[in-house]
Design an enzyme around this catalytic site. Structure first.
Site, mmCIF file in Angstrom:
data_model
loop_
_atom_site.group_PDB
_atom_site.id
_atom_site.type_symbol
_atom_site.label_atom_id
_atom_site.label_comp_id
_atom_site.label_asym_id
_atom_site.label_seq_id
_atom_site.Cartn_x
_atom_site.Cartn_y
_atom_site.Cartn_z
ATOM 1 N N HIS A 177 -5.042 7.804 4.122
ATOM 2 C CA HIS A 177 -6.164 6.858 4.154
ATOM 3 C C HIS A 177 -6.522 6.542 5.602
ATOM 4 O O HIS A 177 -5.708 6.739 6.506
ATOM 5 C CB HIS A 177 -5.750 5.526 3.496
ATOM 6 C CG HIS A 177 -5.539 5.615 2.019
ATOM 7 N ND1 HIS A 177 -4.341 5.281 1.417
ATOM 8 C CD2 HIS A 177 -6.375 5.960 1.013
ATOM 9 C CE1 HIS A 177 -4.449 5.425 0.098
ATOM 10 N NE2 HIS A 177 -5.673 5.833 -0.170
ATOM 11 N N CYS A 264 -0.641 -1.525 2.635
ATOM 12 C CA CYS A 264 -1.018 -1.346 1.232
ATOM 13 C C CYS A 264 -0.156 -2.147 0.275
ATOM 14 O O CYS A 264 -0.468 -2.229 -0.909
ATOM 15 C CB CYS A 264 -1.039 0.125 0.859
ATOM 16 S SG CYS A 264 0.470 0.960 1.185
HETATM 17 C C1 CIR Z 1 -0.616 7.215 -3.411
HETATM 18 O O1 CIR Z 1 -0.512 8.394 -3.065
HETATM 19 O O2 CIR Z 1 -1.661 6.767 -3.881
HETATM 20 C C2 CIR Z 1 0.563 6.305 -3.235
HETATM 21 N N1 CIR Z 1 1.771 7.006 -3.467
HETATM 22 C C3 CIR Z 1 0.586 5.713 -1.846
HETATM 23 C C4 CIR Z 1 -0.615 4.865 -1.568
HETATM 24 C C5 CIR Z 1 -0.524 4.206 -0.247
HETATM 25 N N2 CIR Z 1 -1.640 3.388 -0.004
HETATM 26 C C6 CIR Z 1 -2.013 3.007 1.202
HETATM 27 O O3 CIR Z 1 -1.415 3.373 2.181
HETATM 28 N N3 CIR Z 1 -3.099 2.257 1.273
#
Ligand code: CIR
Length: 269
Positions: A177, A264
């Site tokens: 992201h 997150c």
């Molecule tokens: C994903 O791949 O969606 C989750 N395992 C990790 C999301 C992490 N989100 C973020 O850094 N905003």
């Protein structure tokens, strides 16, 4: 691009509330590209509890939602919604397995916010791609956030007198992201990874460019008078401290294993 008025910037680093959700029993079944190994659930929960404690110590009232094993990635709450002082935009996550996470967040946030909009098909957008810097929002175009989703959010923000800038991050495959590689510190300062440092839209800011081997720590958050960043990145921690911020390092190893950054794990408002 003109930098946002400093008064507006300062206001948006002050938070009174946060929403979090601890890792569920299914946490290790979430999406990841990391090769760091399977996360240890007990340790992940301890790290999450320390994260909640750190926010609380900074004066933030933290709502801790019940873990939801139906959605292994549901601890990464920031991806489900973009919260602003002028309403909230529910996201439409770019990973199909995460789309169902949004409903629980709508309900939890409904206690605090009554103006909701939502990203609609064919748009997709993850909150992790949205970085607020005072009155301006940077929206990353990534494998999760497409142009349609980014444009829907940008239009909604502009109707609320915010500025919005789309910022493609596809050139750096290490970034899931935008906020994986960018942390706004308030004032006119940002921490960025080297691949974002040359972006024309960021040149008005004082950029702290992380060393490549500390890139994970670019995902740090300014909360009130402190900057919370992952533990184990001493050079970045020292540079941030030299800017006059109190630095709060937190262990993030078990979230990094699932491609998760520090920001997150909470919605802050
Ligand atoms: C994903 O791949 O969606 C989750 N395992 C990790 C999301 C992490 N989100 C973020 O850094 N905003």
């Amino acid at each position: 691009m003109a930098a946002t008025h400093p008064a507006a910037m300062t206001a948006d680093v002050r938070f009174t509330h946060a929403i979090t959700c601890p890792p569920a029993d299914s946490y290790a079944d979430g999406i990841t590209t990391s090769t760091l190994g399977t996360p240890d659930l007990t340790r992940a929960r301890a790290q999450h509890a320390a994260y909640v404690d750190a926010l609380t110590a900074l004066g933030v009232a933290v709502t801790v939602l019940p873990p939801d094993a139906v959605f292994p990635d549901s601890t990464f709450v920031e991806d489900t919604v973009v919260v602003t002082a002028r309403g909230a935009m529910l996201s439409r996550p770019g990973a199909a397995s995460r789309m169902g996470e949004v409903a629980a967040m709508r309900e939890a946030l409904g206690v605090h916010v009554d103006d909701f909009a939502e990203i609609r098909h064919p748009g997709t957008l993850d909150g992790g791609d949205v970085a607020q810097a005072g009155g301006r929002f940077f929206i990353g175009l990534s494998s999760r956030t497409n142009v349609a989703g980014a444009e829907q959010l940008a239009g909604w923000l502009e109707r609320r007198d915010y500025a919005a800038t789309l910022l493609p991050i596809g050139g750096d495959p290490t970034l899931l992201h935008l906020k994986s590689g960018l942390g706004w510190l308030g004032d006119d300062r940002m921490v960025v990874v080297p691949s974002l440092a040359g972006h024309p839209a960021l040149q008005e800011y004082e950029l702290i460019v992380v060393d490549p081997d500390e890139a994970y720590a670019a995902n740090c958050i300014r909360v009130n008078d402190a900057v919370i960043l992952p533990a184990g990145f001493p050079r970045l921690a020292e540079r941030i401290a030299r800017c006059g911020y109190r630095v709060v390092p937190l262990e993030m190893s078990e979230f990094r294993k699932m491609d998760g950054g520090l920001s997150c794990l909470s919605l802050r408002f």
